[in-house]
Design a protein around this motif. Structure first.
Motif, PDB file in Angstrom:
ATOM      1  N   PRO A 175       2.091  -2.023  10.325  1.00 60.17           N
ATOM      2  CA  PRO A 175       2.084  -2.839   9.109  1.00 60.17           C
ATOM      3  C   PRO A 175       2.983  -4.053   9.285  1.00 60.17           C
ATOM      4  CG  PRO A 175       3.385  -0.853   8.780  1.00 60.17           C
ATOM      5  CD  PRO A 175       2.712  -0.707  10.114  1.00 60.17           C
ATOM      6  N   ARG A 176       2.699  -5.094   8.522  1.00 61.81           N
ATOM      7  CA  ARG A 176       3.473  -6.335   8.648  1.00 61.81           C
ATOM      8  C   ARG A 176       4.911  -6.166   8.184  1.00 61.81           C
ATOM      9  NH1 ARG A 176       0.698 -11.248   9.338  1.00 61.81           N
ATOM     10  NH2 ARG A 176      -1.565 -11.008   9.563  1.00 61.81           N
ATOM     11  N   ALA A 229       2.669   2.455   5.445  1.00 61.40           N
ATOM     12  CA  ALA A 229       2.066   2.046   4.175  1.00 61.40           C
ATOM     13  C   ALA A 229       1.705   0.572   4.240  1.00 61.40           C
ATOM     14  CB  ALA A 229       3.029   2.307   3.023  1.00 61.40           C
ATOM     15  N   ALA A 230       0.515   0.254   3.808  1.00 56.30           N
ATOM     16  CA  ALA A 230       0.071  -1.136   3.780  1.00 56.30           C
ATOM     17  C   ALA A 230       0.729  -1.874   2.622  1.00 56.30           C
ATOM     18  CB  ALA A 230      -1.442  -1.193   3.639  1.00 56.30           C
ATOM     19  N   GLY A 231       1.033  -3.137   2.858  1.00 50.84           N
ATOM     20  CA  GLY A 231       1.436  -4.048   1.810  1.00 50.84           C
ATOM     21  C   GLY A 231       0.342  -5.073   1.585  1.00 50.84           C
ATOM     22  N   VAL A 263      -8.800   1.649   7.361  1.00 53.04           N
ATOM     23  CA  VAL A 263      -8.094   2.669   6.578  1.00 53.04           C
ATOM     24  C   VAL A 263      -6.655   2.233   6.379  1.00 53.04           C
ATOM     25  CG1 VAL A 263      -7.422   5.086   6.441  1.00 53.04           C
ATOM     26  CG2 VAL A 263      -9.609   4.463   7.492  1.00 53.04           C
ATOM     27  N   ILE A 264      -6.268   2.074   5.096  1.00 51.74           N
ATOM     28  CA  ILE A 264      -4.933   1.550   4.782  1.00 51.74           C
ATOM     29  C   ILE A 264      -4.284   2.380   3.669  1.00 51.74           C
ATOM     30  CG2 ILE A 264      -5.287  -0.808   5.622  1.00 51.74           C
ATOM     31  CD1 ILE A 264      -5.933  -1.590   2.695  1.00 51.74           C
ATOM     32  N   PRO A 265      -3.509   3.408   4.014  1.00 45.84           N
ATOM     33  CA  PRO A 265      -2.731   4.092   2.976  1.00 45.84           C
ATOM     34  C   PRO A 265      -1.810   3.087   2.275  1.00 45.84           C
ATOM     35  CG  PRO A 265      -2.686   5.311   5.041  1.00 45.84           C
ATOM     36  CD  PRO A 265      -3.296   3.982   5.348  1.00 45.84           C
ATOM     37  N   ALA A 266      -1.645   3.250   0.972  1.00 39.69           N
ATOM     38  CA  ALA A 266      -0.829   2.291   0.234  1.00 39.69           C
ATOM     39  C   ALA A 266      -0.444   2.874  -1.111  1.00 39.69           C
ATOM     40  CB  ALA A 266      -1.597   0.975   0.033  1.00 39.69           C
TER      41      ALA A 266
END
Length: 482
Positions: free
Chosen positions: A16-17, A38-40, A205-208
């Motif tokens: 993630p960034r 976790a994605a932002g 797929v991006i959990p967030a």
């Protein structure tokens, strides 16, 4: 503790960034079991961009449907070989009993994958229609575009499959956003997508967390949002989609009624109520939570339900003998306990259960299976979705009143009627306003039948031909003389 530090975007595992993580807590031990990336908002932008490129420039939407069907079938075959591993992940992160996880959380989605590919094989992707004015009309069914699939925690793989698989078969590309409570199975699925060789960007797929989810559903790069969750959250999603005229399907809450007619068997009704939702401790949107019974037999039904609920084996979800595990989070446990206490305070009778921990349980987010009797339709527990192992028994005087009680709800997702007279059951089914209904059973999630609700239970349909068409646009081409 498992560590998973990457997101699946554009066919690659990427960090993630920003250094954001989600900690996954076991509902049984109350201890951390995993930490995932976790994605932002910038990661959402990347995922949507990857899906957009895969749709606008990639091969996936331009393949013959048979080629997409074959690719999804490869994914289903891989899924089938890893079922036990996936079930154990779901049990660990959600507290679903392992027997229920194997059957309903994994085997059912797998069978849905295969059934949906079979449906796609016979679907008319192109139709000819004679025009009124003598010209030929060609109808092409084309993919809607980039889809955000936003998944809740309670039945994560089932709900993922009912969104992602039809979208893929239609030729769409997908950004899959699992709930913070259940990221592990989604990341597992991403690995299977990679192994199956789907083109880059077709599935991301991006959990967030929920704030990042809000950024996703409001994204201008989407063509459609498919959301399952609470009614309150669904209203926010619908509002965000309206700003961009993004198509949206909403599968929301429920407060489904089981109507027992005067010829029904209390034990059969109790068994159906148990099967409809207690495998996930009542955390099922279409669970039969209002049992509407003849007033002169209300005690018989309350006692039959109490016997069924009291006999449930509640405890360690990894034990194959366990029939009901914990709720997903402490907040959910506290919410359900509050509803039980509210019901008693408003005058309901506590037939069995209560707000304390089940016998023999010393830790974990458990609630005793509970039956509340003598419930009036105006009580809080009869009107609001509890999302826990709490059943309310509501007496009625005649069939018309039973139907009025069933319809006296903001929700309209599912329902059932129990009777020995099929014609009588069908008559009741026609008068209860819901999207789905069962006769002498809870609603069966048959892949051939569309599933969805009315009123505050949302709009749009999943499964069946209608579920595939939710991801298709119809293009009309009129053909003049050559």
């Amino acid at each position: 503790m498992k560590e998973h530090g990457t997101l699946f975007i554009g066919g690659r595992w990427v960090a993630p960034r920003a250094e954001r993580t989600i900690e996954v807590i076991s509902p049984h031990t109350e201890q951390p079991i995993a930490r995932v990336a976790a994605a932002g908002p910038p990661d959402v932008d990347d995922a949507v961009s990857a899906a957009r490129h895969a749709f606008d420039e990639g091969p996936w939407p331009r393949l013959d449907p048979a080629e997409r069907i074959e690719a999804v079938r490869r994914l289903a075959d891989l899924y089938g070989t890893r079922r036990d591993e996936l079930a154990e992940l779901i049990t660990d992160q959600l507290g679903a009993p392992i027997s229920f996880a194997r059957r309903a959380q994994v085997a059912l989605p797998w069978s849905m994958m295969n059934a949906l590919t079979d449906l796609a094989r016979t679907y008319p992707w192109q139709e000819n229609r004679p025009g009124v004015y003598g010209q030929d009309i060609l109808l092409r069914k084309e993919p809607v575009g980039v889809v955000a699939a936003v998944i809740p925690w309670n039945m994560p793989q089932f709900l993922t499959v009912t969104k992602v698989v039809p979208a893929l078969l239609a030729g769409c590309t997908v950004v899959l956003k699992p709930a913070p409570e259940s990221p592990l199975d989604a990341l597992f699925l991403a690995g299977l997508v990679e192994e199956a060789g789907l083109p880059p960007g077709v599935v991301n797929v991006i959990p967030a967390d929920r704030d990042t989810s809000a950024h996703l559903v409001a994204h201008r790069g989407l063509d459609k949002v498919s959301f399952t969750g609470s009614t309150a959250a669904g209203r926010q999603v619908a509002g965000a989609c309206a700003q961009n005229l993004t198509k949206v399907s909403l599968e929301l809450g429920g407060k489904s009624a089981a109507i027992a007619l005067d010829d029904a068997d209390p034990s059969a009704v109790a068994s159906a109520v148990r099967l409809s939702g207690l495998g996930m401790a009542g955390q099922i949107c279409n669970a039969l939570t209002r049992v509407v019974v003849p007033a002169n037999r209300a005690d018989d039904y309350a006692q039959a339900l109490a016997a069924t609920m009291s006999a449930l084996n509640v405890g360690d979800p990894t034990d194959p003998a366990t029939e009901m595990g914990p709720l997903v989070a402490r907040r959910q446990q506290e919410r359900v306990r509050h509803y039980i206490d509210t019901g008693v305070r408003e005058g309901a009778t506590l037939v069995t259960g209560g707000s304390d921990l089940p016998a023999g349980v010393e830790r974990g987010w458990y609630v005793r299976p509970t039956v509340l009797g003598a419930v009036h339709p105006s009580m809080t527990v009869a009107r609001e979705e509890i999302f826990g192992p709490v059943i309310v028994v509501i007496p009625y005087r005649d069939d018309e009143e039973a139907i009025r009680i069933a319809n006296d709800s903001a929700y309209g997702l599912a329902g059932s009627v129990f009777t020995t007279d099929k014609a009588r059951g069908l008559d009741v089914a026609s008068k209860v306003r819901t999207g789905t209904f069962g006769i002498n059973q809870g609603y069966s999630m048959d892949p051939a039948a569309p599933f969805g609700g009315v009123k505050a239970s949302g709009y749009g349909r999943e499964l069946g031909r209608e579920g595939l068409e939710a991801y298709l646009d119809v293009k009309s081409i009129s053909v003049g003389p050559i």
